[in-house]
Design an enzyme around this catalytic site. Sequence first.
Site, PDB file in Angstrom:
ATOM      1  N   GLY A  11       0.834  -1.213   0.000  1.00  0.00           N
ATOM      2  CA  GLY A  11       0.000   0.000   0.000  1.00  0.00           C
ATOM      3  C   GLY A  11       0.858   1.248   0.000  1.00  0.00           C
ATOM      4  O   GLY A  11       1.888   1.301   0.657  1.00  0.00           O
ATOM      5  N   GLU A  39       6.028  -5.327   6.287  1.00  0.00           N
ATOM      6  CA  GLU A  39       6.466  -6.590   6.847  1.00  0.00           C
ATOM      7  C   GLU A  39       6.683  -7.658   5.771  1.00  0.00           C
ATOM      8  O   GLU A  39       7.691  -8.359   5.778  1.00  0.00           O
ATOM      9  CB  GLU A  39       5.398  -7.070   7.838  1.00  0.00           C
ATOM     10  CG  GLU A  39       5.950  -7.939   8.916  1.00  0.00           C
ATOM     11  CD  GLU A  39       4.837  -8.371   9.868  1.00  0.00           C
ATOM     12  OE1 GLU A  39       3.683  -7.958   9.644  1.00  0.00           O
ATOM     13  OE2 GLU A  39       5.131  -9.118  10.810  1.00  0.00           O
ATOM     14  N   GLY A  40       5.738  -7.733   4.837  1.00  0.00           N
ATOM     15  CA  GLY A  40       5.861  -8.713   3.762  1.00  0.00           C
ATOM     16  C   GLY A  40       7.095  -8.461   2.928  1.00  0.00           C
ATOM     17  O   GLY A  40       7.815  -9.400   2.537  1.00  0.00           O
ATOM     18  N   THR A  41       7.352  -7.199   2.663  1.00  0.00           N
ATOM     19  CA  THR A  41       8.526  -6.824   1.879  1.00  0.00           C
ATOM     20  C   THR A  41       9.815  -7.170   2.613  1.00  0.00           C
ATOM     21  O   THR A  41      10.783  -7.663   2.013  1.00  0.00           O
ATOM     22  CB  THR A  41       8.494  -5.316   1.561  1.00  0.00           C
ATOM     23  OG1 THR A  41       7.313  -5.050   0.806  1.00  0.00           O
ATOM     24  CG2 THR A  41       9.705  -4.875   0.783  1.00  0.00           C
ATOM     25  N   ASP A  52       0.325   2.107   9.133  1.00  0.00           N
ATOM     26  CA  ASP A  52      -0.270   1.735  10.425  1.00  0.00           C
ATOM     27  C   ASP A  52       0.724   1.847  11.584  1.00  0.00           C
ATOM     28  O   ASP A  52       0.337   1.695  12.738  1.00  0.00           O
ATOM     29  CB  ASP A  52      -0.800   0.291  10.361  1.00  0.00           C
ATOM     30  CG  ASP A  52      -2.047   0.169   9.516  1.00  0.00           C
ATOM     31  OD1 ASP A  52      -2.602   1.214   9.122  1.00  0.00           O
ATOM     32  OD2 ASP A  52      -2.475  -0.968   9.253  1.00  0.00           O
ATOM     33  N   ARG A  99     -25.433  14.719  18.378  1.00  0.00           N
ATOM     34  CA  ARG A  99     -25.274  13.355  17.911  1.00  0.00           C
ATOM     35  C   ARG A  99     -24.007  12.732  18.468  1.00  0.00           C
ATOM     36  O   ARG A  99     -23.052  13.435  18.791  1.00  0.00           O
ATOM     37  CB  ARG A  99     -25.146  13.330  16.381  1.00  0.00           C
ATOM     38  CG  ARG A  99     -26.421  13.566  15.643  1.00  0.00           C
ATOM     39  CD  ARG A  99     -26.114  13.740  14.162  1.00  0.00           C
ATOM     40  NE  ARG A  99     -27.354  13.893  13.402  1.00  0.00           N
ATOM     41  CZ  ARG A  99     -27.420  14.433  12.199  1.00  0.00           C
ATOM     42  NH1 ARG A  99     -26.336  14.868  11.606  1.00  0.00           N
ATOM     43  NH2 ARG A  99     -28.573  14.538  11.578  1.00  0.00           N
ATOM     44  N   ARG A 141      -5.585  -2.286  10.819  1.00  0.00           N
ATOM     45  CA  ARG A 141      -6.170  -3.620  10.836  1.00  0.00           C
ATOM     46  C   ARG A 141      -5.719  -4.432  12.042  1.00  0.00           C
ATOM     47  O   ARG A 141      -6.512  -5.061  12.708  1.00  0.00           O
ATOM     48  CB  ARG A 141      -5.767  -4.386   9.565  1.00  0.00           C
ATOM     49  CG  ARG A 141      -6.886  -4.446   8.550  1.00  0.00           C
ATOM     50  CD  ARG A 141      -6.404  -5.148   7.324  1.00  0.00           C
ATOM     51  NE  ARG A 141      -5.175  -4.518   6.839  1.00  0.00           N
ATOM     52  CZ  ARG A 141      -4.318  -5.099   6.010  1.00  0.00           C
ATOM     53  NH1 ARG A 141      -4.551  -6.328   5.578  1.00  0.00           N
ATOM     54  NH2 ARG A 141      -3.233  -4.474   5.609  1.00  0.00           N
ATOM     55  N   HIS A 176      -9.591   5.889   2.110  1.00  0.00           N
ATOM     56  CA  HIS A 176      -8.364   6.105   1.347  1.00  0.00           C
ATOM     57  C   HIS A 176      -7.773   7.501   1.471  1.00  0.00           C
ATOM     58  O   HIS A 176      -6.613   7.688   1.136  1.00  0.00           O
ATOM     59  CB  HIS A 176      -8.614   5.769  -0.123  1.00  0.00           C
ATOM     60  CG  HIS A 176      -8.865   4.324  -0.355  1.00  0.00           C
ATOM     61  ND1 HIS A 176      -7.858   3.431  -0.613  1.00  0.00           N
ATOM     62  CD2 HIS A 176      -9.994   3.591  -0.327  1.00  0.00           C
ATOM     63  CE1 HIS A 176      -8.354   2.221  -0.763  1.00  0.00           C
ATOM     64  NE2 HIS A 176      -9.656   2.287  -0.592  1.00  0.00           N
ATOM     65  N   ARG A 201      -4.401   7.926   3.195  1.00  0.00           N
ATOM     66  CA  ARG A 201      -3.102   7.494   2.684  1.00  0.00           C
ATOM     67  C   ARG A 201      -2.619   8.320   1.496  1.00  0.00           C
ATOM     68  O   ARG A 201      -1.602   7.962   0.874  1.00  0.00           O
ATOM     69  CB  ARG A 201      -3.104   6.016   2.364  1.00  0.00           C
ATOM     70  CG  ARG A 201      -4.082   5.542   1.328  1.00  0.00           C
ATOM     71  CD  ARG A 201      -4.026   4.013   1.198  1.00  0.00           C
ATOM     72  NE  ARG A 201      -2.724   3.498   1.501  1.00  0.00           N
ATOM     73  CZ  ARG A 201      -2.463   2.522   2.383  1.00  0.00           C
ATOM     74  NH1 ARG A 201      -3.462   1.916   2.985  1.00  0.00           N
ATOM     75  NH2 ARG A 201      -1.247   2.145   2.615  1.00  0.00           N
TER      76      ARG A 201
END
Lengths: 343, 343, 343, 343
Positions: free
Chosen positions: A11, A105-107, A129, A164, A173, A273, A276
């Site tokens: 992302g 992390e995946g990278t 994040d 309200r 996430r 979105h 980001r």
Amino acid sequence: MTTIGILTSGGDCPGLNAVIRGAVLKGATVHGQEFVGFLDGWRGLVEGEAIPLDRPRVRGLSHEGGTILGTSRFGPFQGPDGGAENIARTLDRLGVDAVIAIGGEGTAAASQRLHEGGIRIVGVPKTIDNDLDQTDYTFGFDTAVEIATEAIDRLRTTGNSHKRCMVLEVMGRNAGWIALHSGTAGGAHAILIPEHPESIEQICEWVTSVRDRGRSPMVVVAEGFTLPGMAQAHSTKGLDGFDRPRLGGIAEVLAPMIQERTGIETRATVLGHIQRGGVPTAFDRVLATRLGMAVTDLVADGQWGHMVALHGTEIVRVGFDEALVDHKSVPEHRYQEMRIIFG
Amino acid sequence: MTTIGILTSGGDCPGLNAVIRGAVLKGATVHGQEFVGFLDGWRGLVEGEAIPLDRPRVRGLSHEGGTILGTSRFGPFQGPDGGAENIARTLDRLGVDAVIAIGGEGTAAASQRLHEGGIRIVGVPKTIDNDLDQTDYTFGFDTAVEIATEAIDRLRTTGNSHKRCMVLEVMGRNAGWIALHSGTAGGAHAILIPEHPESIEQICEWVTSVRDRGRSPMVVVAEGFTLPGMAQAHSTKGLDGFDRPRLGGIAEVLAPMIQERTGIETRATVLGHIQRGGVPTAFDRVLATRLGMAVTDLVADGQWGHMVALHGTEIVRVGFDEALVDHKSVPEHRYQEMRIIFG
Amino acid sequence: MTTIGILTSGGDCPGLNAVIRGAVLKGATVHGQEFVGFLDGWRGLVEGEAIPLDRPRVRGLSHEGGTILGTSRFGPFQGPDGGAENIARTLDRLGVDAVIAIGGEGTAAASQRLHEGGIRIVGVPKTIDNDLDQTDYTFGFDTAVEIATEAIDRLRTTGNSHKRCMVLEVMGRNAGWIALHSGTAGGAHAILIPEHPESIEQICEWVTSVRDRGRSPMVVVAEGFTLPGMAQAHSTKGLDGFDRPRLGGIAEVLAPMIQERTGIETRATVLGHIQRGGVPTAFDRVLATRLGMAVTDLVADGQWGHMVALHGTEIVRVGFDEALVDHKSVPEHRYQEMRIIFG
Amino acid sequence: MTTIGILTSGGDCPGLNAVIRGAVLKGATVHGQEFVGFLDGWRGLVEGEAIPLDRPRVRGLSHEGGTILGTSRFGPFQGPDGGAENIARTLDRLGVDAVIAIGGEGTAAASQRLHEGGIRIVGVPKTIDNDLDQTDYTFGFDTAVEIATEAIDRLRTTGNSHKRCMVLEVMGRNAGWIALHSGTAGGAHAILIPEHPESIEQICEWVTSVRDRGRSPMVVVAEGFTLPGMAQAHSTKGLDGFDRPRLGGIAEVLAPMIQERTGIETRATVLGHIQRGGVPTAFDRVLATRLGMAVTDLVADGQWGHMVALHGTEIVRVGFDEALVDHKSVPEHRYQEMRIIFG
């Protein structure tokens, strides 16, 4: 003369371009390095699609959101040309001596595997994040928090006018950093994060107590938060995810529950979105620029398998393997520090 | 000494407080008027609940979003104490000589009825959607357009990085002004408004053509837009509405349709309530302040049944009855002016 | 196929690029026109230095400040190659059929002379000071007002904390529009404009009265304001001017005078060039885009000697000669409207 | 029940109100503490002027600039009622058990003396210049950097349009942190700080080299920077100082020198007081809130003579004496890290 290929994976987040600019400016000036950019993350590396990156190309990039190199979900072990051996051949053919992989992390995990497979690779950590261990902050996070905080400031005035309860869903996430920081900055009355379960009864108690003081309740919730007993169906893939059709977030689950139980008109907003994109904050531009400059030293020193990171006010070096041991969740004391004043 | 009661009715928007401040500052200084504020729109008037509004109370209000008086969906003919006769008695009891009603079309219609019933009432037009006839602009609109434009700027960078089509839903149930202006300012590739039907085929043609030029398509859609043949189920009540449970907007309908037909990954963002909150733009503060100041002249002149409005650069007076004849839709030539460069 | 040369002349302001983009997009799509851009204002035209302007070149320009064409103080009658006859030959040589000149009063006057000399020329009015007659607003003005208003918002909190009087100098050599609008939006306690003299005694009376109410005085002053009897030495050339060494503005004259006479610690801030740079507001982008699109119709219709302008919400056509009759000063009633609540 | 008196001393900065709010919310909820606020810094303490600070009073303060308590240059050893003994009597008389002093180096030094004199006092570090040792960042700094960075972004577009060199002066009398960070974020071509001398020849070399690459040079200079051999006359008192009449800053010295030596039209902008006002960034609000909450623990623990500080991501405790040993200048390696890419 060393030629370095840069790629941005996963992302996007504000600051990617500032990393690229920082690397090219310092690498060229100090180390005599040359640069190319692989297009669309690992895909460009695997398929050998690269563009030249020189000083004029990175001009003015520090304040531009996104990544001029593009990004994708492609992985380096994917397809017939993937894997360390094929990649080594591709790099050779392109005359690229080393790789800078900017990603999460995946990278880092993939980079570590490539490093073990003999690829000269170094990294820059990236996650909007802020949930990567071994670095105090990742760039993009501060911008996301700023955008979310502005949203809270805006929602507060309309919430007060209509009496309200406003529920704002922000990114996060697995880790609630954006919710914690924006909720703190915006003076939220409840902050809900994936790391810490709260019951709907507790949430409604906070909401009611705020209303009873004559104020309009503001609830900030991370997309990965779940109520006890609730399947995490709504968050199998978040904003980073590419497959999931958008089915409504946790804010849209919570709002009617709060309204029904408290009798307070409640409205949900899913920020999505816009968190980001756009111009990075000065904090993120400084951090990203420094990381980009420092990662060229890793290459110059041949310190493969390492990435740069922020410790306090200094840029340090961390092995991919160390970075992968743990996830950086919001620690319990940080959550409790704020929870004590909820309601 | 004339005592004036002010109320704000319907959905809130940035600039309401600046109107209140402008009226109190000028009324007190120039006309020797005194002010009270009715709480929660017509409810405060009908139920006789008012707070004093003097100079210290309105201090610093020009840059505050929302309304310090609160607002609600209550109407002046509602309940046992409603209607012109009861309201006349209530005003008498409270020592209030005249009413300034700040609100939209419904408020103007109710004000006209009260005026015909003998209440000394004048008005300030308010609609964030900018769809009130007889005034060039309404305050709050410029702020909403600015917020939506910033969102487009942010979505563009992430759209480009991921080669995605981004669909942004903005306010505008019956009129597409916010979509038209923010889409123009943000350089959108398609702008969809309630006043002008477009087929999904046409929309996808624009989207595809943008992609074929190597760019990431940006579609801005007003919440009230519908595809031909589509029931308007999703928009029976918009952000102004109070009853509707949030079921997903038109953006969330369009995004998967676009993705399926074009093969371009498409993401929806519903901007929602953040468009109506927070610090007003300077444009809206100036307009609101001028309207607030001018409406006290209406009272001083006893020009009941009229409201203030903007024509060009001047504040003018318009009868409620004139203002109610027409809705201000986006005229066809304004839409075509932009449509010609879509895609 | 008509080829049009665009130039931007005089001081830059936010929105110039949006005009260029609007013209190129509409001209190419609707009228089949082609475009080149003359570099550095009239210099590029006189010296025949132009770059091609096609659709990819104007991509993403609506939110970029400044002008991609550059600007300068050069005039079209300057140098050996200046004057209508030489320019006609140059245009001929370059294959340029018509000229769009984006500029202020001087540009309009020069354009009128060239038009009378037979050059096919049309115009777009531009002045950040908003002092051009025959148009309700000029683009760039709204952005400047927004920036000045944000500065007032910021100065207010520090003024209040230190119980200081803050004096903010904004642009406006001959007309006080930026001061009037930003001062109104920011809730200034005194607004000083070139069109209306105020004595130092009157100013100090306002300042003292604010302090006596327990507040911190905020004074907004246009750079062209002068005290009675004061030579206008400080403003012979303003921000638009190119020759003047910066010797301190009127704010730096007023601040010590106020401090000495009132005993209130007073601080001056000169906002300067940041008012004319950066991302335009949505209002300015919409106005600039519409003007840019409309001016191509002037060319298509061969309506030489005219410029486009804003009347109410519509774009209209005005002869250069009409536009040059009068300066648009702040009218006395607009100033008195605000002055009544000063102090 | 412990009653705590809070004061804010010295120049104001964004985040002071968030500290106050954080302390009152946590102190009341967790420790059962009560709060009063001393007005105008040490003056309120010495003269015994205090206001009650309860939860409703601090409502909504996290996003408000300035300090609701006011501030001044008054010192605690000043006047007939100053000094530890008198202050102890005053606190006793007011029923105040402990003091939280929010301020900079001078405040820490005075607090340490009062602590040695027996006053139960703790502190929160505050300096917009970020030059306090023993804490990674001080609140207010991030906001100042963000404002300065926005100014650079704006100046860049107008500089490019006119091919001018722009010189921006930012705060920083003794330390160049704001210049370093905003210059890095904004992509400045030269950053000039008090810690590191640069000759006018070197500066002009950078400026010329930028121009020769076809770009417009951007120079960011801290107010405390001096050219070698230049008396520091212009910076005897900076923005924090209260006595100095404003006589033009270093930017106004440099601009004509650069213009004369390089032949490039050069313009100076002095950002001034707008750097210290207005809405704090989310980063500063989070930091300030956390510091405010943590300082109540110091009181609860009776850890007098200490202040709270930021180390990495954690709030820690530091003795006033430790904090006073050193000034936090920009370290040479941080400056060289950026200097390498100047020009």
